[in-house]
Scaffold this motif. Structure first.
Motif, PDB file in Angstrom:
ATOM      1  N   PRO A  62       3.071 -12.136  -2.019  1.00  0.00           N
ATOM      2  CA  PRO A  62       2.409 -11.293  -2.486  1.00  0.00           C
ATOM      3  C   PRO A  62       1.699 -11.031  -3.411  1.00  0.00           C
ATOM      4  CG  PRO A  62       4.338 -10.034  -1.871  1.00  0.00           C
ATOM      5  CD  PRO A  62       4.324 -11.703  -1.680  1.00  0.00           C
ATOM      6  N   GLY A 100       1.171 -11.291  -7.242  1.00  0.00           N
ATOM      7  CA  GLY A 100       2.154 -10.667  -8.277  1.00  0.00           C
ATOM      8  C   GLY A 100       2.693 -11.578  -9.952  1.00  0.00           C
ATOM      9  N   ASN A 139      12.124 -13.149   2.193  1.00  0.00           N
ATOM     10  CA  ASN A 139      12.716 -11.802   1.169  1.00  0.00           C
ATOM     11  C   ASN A 139      12.193 -12.033   0.464  1.00  0.00           C
ATOM     12  OD1 ASN A 139      15.340 -11.317   3.720  1.00  0.00           O
ATOM     13  ND2 ASN A 139      14.973 -13.408   3.146  1.00  0.00           N
ATOM     14  N   GLU A 152      10.357  -9.914  -1.186  1.00  0.00           N
ATOM     15  CA  GLU A 152      10.253  -8.291  -1.964  1.00  0.00           C
ATOM     16  C   GLU A 152      11.632  -7.779  -2.424  1.00  0.00           C
ATOM     17  OE1 GLU A 152       7.966  -6.543  -2.363  1.00  0.00           O
ATOM     18  OE2 GLU A 152       5.862  -8.001  -0.717  1.00  0.00           O
ATOM     19  N   THR A 153      12.287  -8.002  -1.743  1.00  0.00           N
ATOM     20  CA  THR A 153      13.705  -7.597  -1.746  1.00  0.00           C
ATOM     21  C   THR A 153      14.330  -8.210  -2.983  1.00  0.00           C
ATOM     22  OG1 THR A 153      14.890  -6.937   0.317  1.00  0.00           O
ATOM     23  CG2 THR A 153      16.951  -7.232  -1.461  1.00  0.00           C
ATOM     24  N   ARG A 187      12.781 -10.059  -5.636  1.00  0.00           N
ATOM     25  CA  ARG A 187      12.021 -10.375  -7.030  1.00  0.00           C
ATOM     26  C   ARG A 187      13.094  -8.730  -8.417  1.00  0.00           C
ATOM     27  NH1 ARG A 187       6.301  -9.025  -6.450  1.00  0.00           N
ATOM     28  NH2 ARG A 187       5.612  -7.422  -4.890  1.00  0.00           N
ATOM     29  N   THR A 188      13.444  -7.888  -6.766  1.00  0.00           N
ATOM     30  CA  THR A 188      13.913  -6.627  -7.507  1.00  0.00           C
ATOM     31  C   THR A 188      16.000  -7.251  -7.822  1.00  0.00           C
ATOM     32  OG1 THR A 188      14.738  -5.703  -5.786  1.00  0.00           O
ATOM     33  CG2 THR A 188      12.751  -5.187  -5.837  1.00  0.00           C
TER      34      THR A 188
END
Length: 266
Positions: A82, A84, A171, A173-174, A176-177
């Motif tokens: 996505p 970013g 994975n 989204e997870t 990058r946190t």
């Protein structure tokens, strides 16, 4: 001008071999407008002077304009992510199971490094495992076991790390946190699923941490090249031209000129 096609050009036969599993590659990447083609060309010149083994140089880029015709350029592979901020994620595309039919051993080099001595050892070093990626150990917090991806060696196009990139995309989204940049993900994934090894700590030195004198001595003492160094790494706000001129960085990290770099960075 943006390059959407592969630029295939004749390569000096002294620096190439057949496209087989024992081929040696120097891989670099250039995207955006922060660095011009002269950085890629200087890197090629430095490698040519300091590597006695046969090699082929490849640049993954979004614009091949001005890059030396002896360097083979390919478009940077697309990533299924996505929108970013870009935190070096593009480097992970070097681990695609199939990458432009390149097969062999690859040494990835950032284009803003300075090579100061022979680098044959980066290819001749015998890793402990067939699937090892050899990387710089982080200077600031070595206990974290995170690699600095300015210089890393890996098997390219041989399906050695079949899920490294796909796992990242699935994975993202997870991930990058959990991590701030690609080298943290790369290090964590390799330690869990493959093997991660580190270069001899004297080979790759940080200009910021090992060449510049500690505060407050940096105001009176010029940066110096550590003994046994082979590659000087630039990270943060200072690049080779800044270091040579004596500029860049925060006021308390005052950088005096480093004219000794000029003989290498060309």
């Amino acid at each position: 001008m943006t390059s959407d096609v592969i630029k295939t050009t004749p390569i000096d036969s002294t620096h190439t071999r057949d496209n087989t599993a024992d081929q040696r590659y120097i891989i670099c990447m250039k995207w955006g407008d922060k660095y011009g083609p002269e950085y890629v060309n200087r890197l090629y010149n430095m490698v040519s002077r300091h590597l006695t083994l046969d090699f082929q140089m490849v640049c993954l880029t979004d614009d091949s304009t001005g890059i030396d015709p002896d360097i083979v350029c390919y478009p940077i592979p697309e990533m299924d992510l996505p929108a970013g901020p870009e935190r070096g994620w593009k480097k992970l595309t070097t681990f695609k199971p199939e990458l432009y039919d390149l097969k062999g051993v690859a040494l990835f080099l950032d284009i803003d490094i300075v090579i100061v001595d022979n680098i044959d050892a980066f290819f001749t070093y015998q890793a402990k495992h067939e699937d090892s990626v050899v990387i710089i150990r982080d200077w600031k917090k070595p206990w974290r076991m995170i690699g600095n991806s300015s210089v890393y060696r890996f098997n390219i196009g041989m399906n050695t790390y079949p899920d490294l990139l796909a796992n990242f995309e699935r994975n993202f989204e997870t991930i990058r946190t959990q991590v701030r940049h690609e080298q943290a993900y790369l290090s964590n994934y390799l330690r869990e699923h493959h093997h991660l090894e580190y270069w001899d700590k004297t080979w790759c030195v940080s200009f910021k941490y090992q060449c510049i004198a500690p505060i407050p001595f940096n105001f009176v003492r010029a940066p110096a090249l550590p003994d046994e160094a082979k590659i000087v790494i630039f990270h943060g706000e200072i690049n080779p031209p800044d270091a040579i001129a004596g500029s860049g960085g925060k006021w308390y990290r005052h950088v005096k000129p480093s004219p000794w770099l000029k003989q290498y960075w060309q």
